[in-house]
Design an enzyme around this catalytic site. Structure first.
Site, PDB file in Angstrom:
ATOM      1  N   ASP A 200       0.486  -1.073  -0.133  1.00  0.00           N
ATOM      2  CA  ASP A 200      -0.446   0.105   0.045  1.00  0.00           C
ATOM      3  C   ASP A 200       0.735   1.533   0.585  1.00  0.00           C
ATOM      4  O   ASP A 200       2.072   1.562  -0.306  1.00  0.00           O
ATOM      5  CB  ASP A 200      -0.577  -0.250   1.374  1.00  0.00           C
ATOM      6  CG  ASP A 200       0.211   0.534   2.450  1.00  0.00           C
ATOM      7  OD1 ASP A 200       0.916  -0.359   2.987  1.00  0.00           O
ATOM      8  OD2 ASP A 200      -0.568   1.041   3.683  1.00  0.00           O
ATOM      9  N   HIS A 522       1.446  -8.663  -4.072  1.00  0.00           N
ATOM     10  CA  HIS A 522       1.095  -8.319  -3.325  1.00  0.00           C
ATOM     11  C   HIS A 522       1.179  -6.336  -2.517  1.00  0.00           C
ATOM     12  O   HIS A 522       1.683  -6.066  -2.497  1.00  0.00           O
ATOM     13  CB  HIS A 522       0.280  -8.488  -2.050  1.00  0.00           C
ATOM     14  CG  HIS A 522      -0.796  -6.750  -1.700  1.00  0.00           C
ATOM     15  ND1 HIS A 522      -2.500  -7.877  -2.070  1.00  0.00           N
ATOM     16  CD2 HIS A 522      -1.656  -6.549  -0.697  1.00  0.00           C
ATOM     17  CE1 HIS A 522      -3.366  -6.902  -1.414  1.00  0.00           C
ATOM     18  NE2 HIS A 522      -2.468  -6.083  -0.960  1.00  0.00           N
ATOM     19  N   ASP A 567       1.232 -17.274  -5.495  1.00  0.00           N
ATOM     20  CA  ASP A 567       2.268 -16.530  -5.809  1.00  0.00           C
ATOM     21  C   ASP A 567       0.946 -15.781  -6.331  1.00  0.00           C
ATOM     22  O   ASP A 567       0.514 -16.009  -7.668  1.00  0.00           O
ATOM     23  CB  ASP A 567       3.032 -17.018  -6.651  1.00  0.00           C
ATOM     24  CG  ASP A 567       3.822 -15.592  -7.717  1.00  0.00           C
ATOM     25  OD1 ASP A 567       3.557 -14.775  -7.523  1.00  0.00           O
ATOM     26  OD2 ASP A 567       4.260 -16.390  -8.983  1.00  0.00           O
ATOM     27  N   GLU A 576       2.392 -10.217  -0.148  1.00  0.00           N
ATOM     28  CA  GLU A 576       3.014  -9.166  -0.213  1.00  0.00           C
ATOM     29  C   GLU A 576       3.844  -8.622  -0.267  1.00  0.00           C
ATOM     30  O   GLU A 576       5.509  -9.467   0.414  1.00  0.00           O
ATOM     31  CB  GLU A 576       2.015  -8.273   1.414  1.00  0.00           C
ATOM     32  CG  GLU A 576       2.139  -7.159   0.954  1.00  0.00           C
ATOM     33  CD  GLU A 576       1.071  -5.689   2.371  1.00  0.00           C
ATOM     34  OE1 GLU A 576       0.534  -6.526   3.277  1.00  0.00           O
ATOM     35  OE2 GLU A 576       0.737  -4.351   2.128  1.00  0.00           O
TER      36      GLU A 576
END
Ligand SMILES: [Zn+2]
Length: 593
Positions: A200, A522, A567, A576
């Site tokens: 993020d 991610h 994956d 992530e």
């Protein structure tokens, strides 16, 4: 953002992913990485490469060299990649069951091979492995990739990975910020800079603390080897080593998070996670978020700032004395704030669902701050605090914590011993040394006994388990600084081999490193549909037996812990990326250069 998701935000995180998942995932399923690389080969070739596990980067010329085979076979050959010439042949070890994977594993020991070059294993009845290198400085390029990945995480600036990685770029992002009502202030507060934390775009002081501190330690311990490695970043060639140039990018942001009273706000992020968009397309307001009640700043964030500021004061002094003094001043003011506010913990205020990095106790962060300030200044006040409080953290030296960002006791104790300050307490130094070395010896024995030659135990396959593996390696390397022992360095490297392909998946867990790296982190910049593949040099979180996302939860109930990995972009709990794991990997690579 590592465990913050798992404890408090699984639904929010998965929802943001699912909004744009279908096309990405379909692409991922149709175009698996091996198909892209070896599309013309038969399925048997692929299965052999998965059964013969090698470090896809390689093995130092003079060190142990072991590959692992999980298919029935008795002998193996090492062949030169360029002409298939056999340069070594040997017998496989007996099959040993590995409970963490369920695999029967045989060792192929070719330590006696003392030739440089590119090679592969040929196992009669199974097939050939991925290619790998034997040579000197075999991990230098991987260090470059892993450290340069921090540049790719830069916020508040345009980033371009250059002609080496065409297409990996983003425009300037997150140029404006503001105080959230929970901060006790209002109005604009841009605080441009720092690193995007993980998949993020949040920036979090606590995770920045351990990540930046670990990188600065890598410099302090291994600077001689790192000094001349260019990371090809905008500051390269300015007279400061590039690892310090890159760490400073985040340090400058951390300093901006300090209030006038010395306390540091906990995080700067949007209220909720953005969709899977490029950094510059994330238009959610970037908020400086506090505890919601006076004194608004948190003790853990402030103590971490004190610790990292103290290290920075040592490290940057030869290159920029003014910046070093500024960092030390910030560290002292942060420490003073924690003396007045020793126990202000953080929970996300109402309406905020981005990474929390909450921590029930900030005592270990304060211990780390005291130890670093003592190491930098030699002032008694810091030493006294350390000596009053260190003993309860001695057991933390035995094994890496599952969440290293919230458990700073290890770094506190280690820095006290690594310091050469006169006036250190001899009994404390002896107790810490003894505990570090005893733990290292036990971990070496366990690593040698493990079929996959890792230090990992079943309980270590948590969110960010690859970071745990890297931390085992880092801990062994620090033990080696305290008392040099080749077995510590070898066992540390065994954990690096695990991350670079010698694992049950025969997968390199660093993007764009090795012939068979993972493909679908991610990671919003990798998943926004604008890049040809994943951004380079990033470490995956790794297998996670706690199954905190839907993909892991749907896997068979009897799957062993080390197999619980996907994956896929949607597996935020196993795939992530995160700056704290990344920093541990950089430290491990720096130690093995
Ligand atoms: Zn940004």
């Amino acid at each position: 953002m590592s465990m913050a998701y798992s404890l408090f935000l699984p639904l929010m995180s998965s929802r943001s992913v699912h909004e744009l998942l279908p096309s990405v995932l379909v692409a991922g399923l149709l175009l698996c990485p091996a198909a892209l690389v070896h599309g013309s080969e038969s399925p048997g070739d692929e299965s052999a490469r998965l059964a013969i596990k090698v470090d896809q980067v390689g093995y130092p010329l003079n060190g142990p060299k072991v590959a692992l085979v999980s298919s029935p076979a008795t002998t193996f050959e090492v062949r030169r990649s360029s002409d298939n010439q056999v340069v070594f042949h040997g017998k496989l070890g007996t099959a040993v069951f590995d409970p963490n994977t369920g695999d029967q594993v045989r060792a192929a020991d070719f330590s006696a091979l003392r030739r440089t070059g590119s090679f592969y294993l040929e196992v009669p009845g199974v097939g050939r492995s991925w290619n790998f290198t034997v040579g000197k400085n075999v991990f230098q390029h991987t260090y470059y990739m892993a450290m340069r990945a921090f540049y790719g995480q830069r916020c508040g600036t345009a980033v371009d990975m250059g002609p080496e990685f065409p297409g990996y770029s983003h425009a300037i992002c997150h140029q404006h910020g503001e105080f959230h009502p929970s901060s006790g202030a209002s109005g604009p507060r841009d605080n441009i800079g720092g690193w995007h934390d993980a998949g993020d775009y949040g920036r979090y002081m606590v995770n920045s603390g351990i990540s930046t501190g670990t990188l600065l330690w890598a410099w302090e311990i291994y600077g001689r080897k790192l000094r001349n490695i260019s990371l090809r970043i905008p500051e390269s060639g300015n007279g400061t080593p590039d690892i310090l140039n890159e760490a400073r990018w985040n340090l400058e942001w951390m300093l901006k998070m300090q209030d006038d009273d010395g306390g540091a706000w906990h995080k700067q992020a949007s209220e909720h996670f953005s969709g899977f968009v490029a950094p510059e397309d994330d238009k959610l307001p970037s908020e400086v978020i506090g505890t919601g009640a006076a004194p608004y700043k948190s003790t853990c964030a402030t103590a971490d700032l004190a610790a990292v500021g103290a290290i920075a004061a040592r490290v940057y002094k030869p290159y920029d004395a003014k910046f070093a003094a500024q960092a030390l001043d910030a560290a002292r003011r942060a420490w003073a704030w924690t003396e007045k506010n020793p126990d202000v913990t953080f929970r996300n205020p109402a309406g905020v669902s981005t990474g929390e990095y909450g921590d029930a106790s900030c005592k270990d962060e304060r211990l780390w701050a005291a130890a670093e300030l003592w190491r930098t200044t030699g002032e008694a006040v810091y030493n006294d605090f350390f000596l009053k409080n260190y003993a309860e953290f001695l057991p933390s030296l035995d094994s890496p914590p599952a969440e290293n960002w919230n458990a700073m006791g290890q770094m506190a104790l280690r820095t006290y011993v690594l310091s050469t300050r006169k006036g250190a307490d001899a009994n404390a130094v002896a107790a810490i040394r003894e505990r570090i070395l005893a733990a290292a010896r036990a971990i070496v024995e366990r690593t040698r006994a493990n079929s996959y030659l890792t230090s990992m135990q079943a309980k270590d396959y948590v969110w960010g388990s690859n970071g745990v593996a890297a931390d085992y390696g880092a801990g062994l390397l620090i033990a080696n600084v305290i008392q040099p022992d080749p077995s510590f360095v070898d066992a540390a490297r065994d954990n690096l081999h695990y991350l670079l392909g010698r694992n049950t998946f025969s997968l390199s867990w660093v993007t764009q490193v090795g012939e068979h790296p993972f493909q679908h982190p991610h990671h919003r910049p990798s998943g926004d549909g604008k890049q040809p593949g994943p951004w380079p040099g990033l470490l995956s979180g790794g297998p996670n037996a706690a199954r905190q996302d839907a993909l892991l939860a749907a896997m068979p109930r009897d799957l062993p812990p080390a197999k619980l990995y996907a994956d896929q972009l949607a597996s935020y709990a196993s795939n992530e990326i995160c700056i704290n794991w990344q920093a541990s990997l950089v430290f491990l690579l720096a130690g093995e250069l």
